[in-house]
Scaffold this active site. Sequence first.
Site, PDB file in Angstrom:
ATOM      1  CG  HIS A 577      -0.120   0.119   2.530  1.00  0.00           C
ATOM      2  ND1 HIS A 577       0.594  -0.947   3.049  1.00  0.00           N
ATOM      3  CD2 HIS A 577       0.102   1.162   3.379  1.00  0.00           C
ATOM      4  CE1 HIS A 577       1.205  -0.568   4.159  1.00  0.00           C
ATOM      5  NE2 HIS A 577       0.928   0.704   4.376  1.00  0.00           N
ATOM      6  CG  ASP A 579       2.118   5.072   4.689  1.00  0.00           C
ATOM      7  OD1 ASP A 579       1.479   3.995   4.693  1.00  0.00           O
ATOM      8  OD2 ASP A 579       3.254   5.184   5.186  1.00  0.00           O
ATOM      9  CG  HIS A 649       5.273   0.940   2.611  1.00  0.00           C
ATOM     10  ND1 HIS A 649       4.819   2.148   2.097  1.00  0.00           N
ATOM     11  CD2 HIS A 649       4.706   0.818   3.840  1.00  0.00           C
ATOM     12  CE1 HIS A 649       4.024   2.724   2.978  1.00  0.00           C
ATOM     13  NE2 HIS A 649       3.928   1.941   4.038  1.00  0.00           N
ATOM     14  NE  ARG A 659       8.098  -6.467  11.190  1.00  0.00           N
ATOM     15  CZ  ARG A 659       7.653  -5.255  10.851  1.00  0.00           C
ATOM     16  NH1 ARG A 659       6.595  -4.752  11.454  1.00  0.00           N
ATOM     17  NH2 ARG A 659       8.281  -4.556   9.906  1.00  0.00           N
TER      18      ARG A 659
END
Length: 705
Positions: A577, A579, A649, A659
Amino acid sequence: MRERIWAPLLLLLPLLLPPPLWGGPPDSPRRELELEPGPLQPFDLLYASGAAAYYSGDYRQAVRDLEAALRSHRRLREIRTRCARHCAARHPLAPLGEGPGAELPLFRSLLGRARCYRSCETQRLGGPASRHRVSEDVRSDFQRRVPYNYLQRAYIKLNQLEKAMEAAHTFFVANPEHMEMQQNIENYRATAGVEALQLVDREAKPHLESYSAGVKHYEADDFELAIRHFEQALREYFVEDIECRTLCEGPQRFEEYEYLGYKTGLYEAIADHYMQVLVCQHECVRELATRPGRLSPIENFLPLHYDYLQFAYYRVGEYVKALECAKAYLLCHPDDEDVLDNVDYYESLLDDSIDPASIEAREDLTMFVKRHKLESELIKSAAEGLGFSYTEPNYWIRYGGRQDENRVPSGVNVEGAEVHGLSMGKKLSPKIDRDLREGGPLLYENITFVYNSEQLNGTQRVLLDNVLSEEQCRELHSVATGIMLVGDGYRGKTSPHTPNEKFEGATVLKALKSGYEGRVPLKSARLFYDISEKARRIVESYFMLNSTLYFSYTHMVCRTALSGQQDRRNDLSHPIHADNCLLDPEANECWKEPPAYTFRDYSALLYMNDDFEGGEFIFTEMDAKTVTASIKPKCGRMISFSSGGENPHGVKAVTKGKRCAVALWFTLDPLYRELERIQADEVIAILDQEQQGKHELNINPKDEL
């Protein structure tokens, strides 16, 4: 002001209700749904039950409930459409009269229609319509075809490959950026030996299928069949338009009005309701203009029918119809020189007995455009009077046009001269409307520069290490353990991007509040605030920005691989996508329009750990497939980049462990500063004053939170 808005609204009321069926007869064939005995079950409850069964491992029950949810959703749309059309026919709107009470006959007919509609719905649904009102999240899931994601997984577990493939393709059509689904489809095709053309989209709109068939025959020079399919596509398009407009007439959200005159006038309340309906109906052209997976609306879609038809009719010798279609196309693109030349040429081919001026644009598109313009004018007028903002999109973008080798001769007496068709060149990567600079000072000692934009194969990118120390990473982990909530930042959704991971999050203000309440050390909560400010200063300095960079959103987020769901996994933790724009890989474009966060200018991710498997951050080309850089997170590492379509990204699957990172989005526009950040700044200022002992405060900081 009331009269200025109310008068044209009354005139437009007939347009707000089911319109005439331009382009085709009312009884155009529609796919009938098989009726199920008993009251219609609410699709949101069936959906929730199916998802719960999936997560519990009961895949047969999941399939039953999810398929039932999809049937219920289709049936509900059909019932609402049929009831609206039935009641519109039984209760025609009365014309406005003159003098006192002139509007009363109109209101009487509206009330009769509303009473008919409620009765029809209750009877056909087998109960009150209120049972079928669902949340915005559920509505969004069905629009994005999320149930098919669950279905394809459940069917694979049940070894039903063909049905899994259908579900996967149906989901992928609406979510072309979903790399996992793309890979799943490739695997299914390889296993079953199925060609791409054989894949079934279970939610395909009839008008799009007919249009695609028309293009296929057109490109094969079979113009008679092409005409048949394009005309069918237009009939189906206008039927779909009626359905879309009818569904807009459901309950609208009112947040500022109390009715019957207690807070606002009755006229204002009704006007507000109908303006919401009208805006929804006005934008049906956007919904019908493209396949659901194309995040950018290709608004040229409807005029393209007439562009294809004008040439096809010319090739079969029907010059009057060719001229009608060419003139229809010009209603949307009046400056298209190619089609203007075609009009001149078609007029030269008419019999001497036919006056070219008597041939007008086709009535179906003429009526459609006339209505669309009237809606637009009323919305703009009402926006000023009712105090809401509305920006009219350009619904007739000349992009995605017809591209073929068939050329109509240009000019009356020049044989063989070519007229170029509409071009559809590949869109270039988005341009950033500010000076691009980088390489400014990093401001803090011990920070290690790793890679710049060139080394990361992109634009406005930087990778840094040692932004956090090992001790700070451990302290932030401790904060995360104490304050994070499942689904925080994702509308409460445990698994917003993939069902194979659990997402938890927390904001800076929540961390400070938890520090005051003693759930985490206040010093550790403040560290979250301090390191995010450190990241902001680094980004602002490195990219050499001429104006202040403000926080747009600050979020500590951890994603955890769910045990038992990692076998043969090939999806992404976060799909590709951008941002601040809607990435459209198929069109090689990123559309800077809502619901994207168009005000975001820079992004940064500050990693807290590396004791997990997978989870690499990746940049891609705008095709959302070609990886240009891959970054392995570790404590203290920070990746920052500009937020637009130049930097698509995503995150690879986390297959083991947890994570954690601090995600930061920034804006150059102070109007979009993060509200919670402003509140956090105030709390920090109070803390600093307390520590300095310069002022005695009579404020309990808890109350300020």
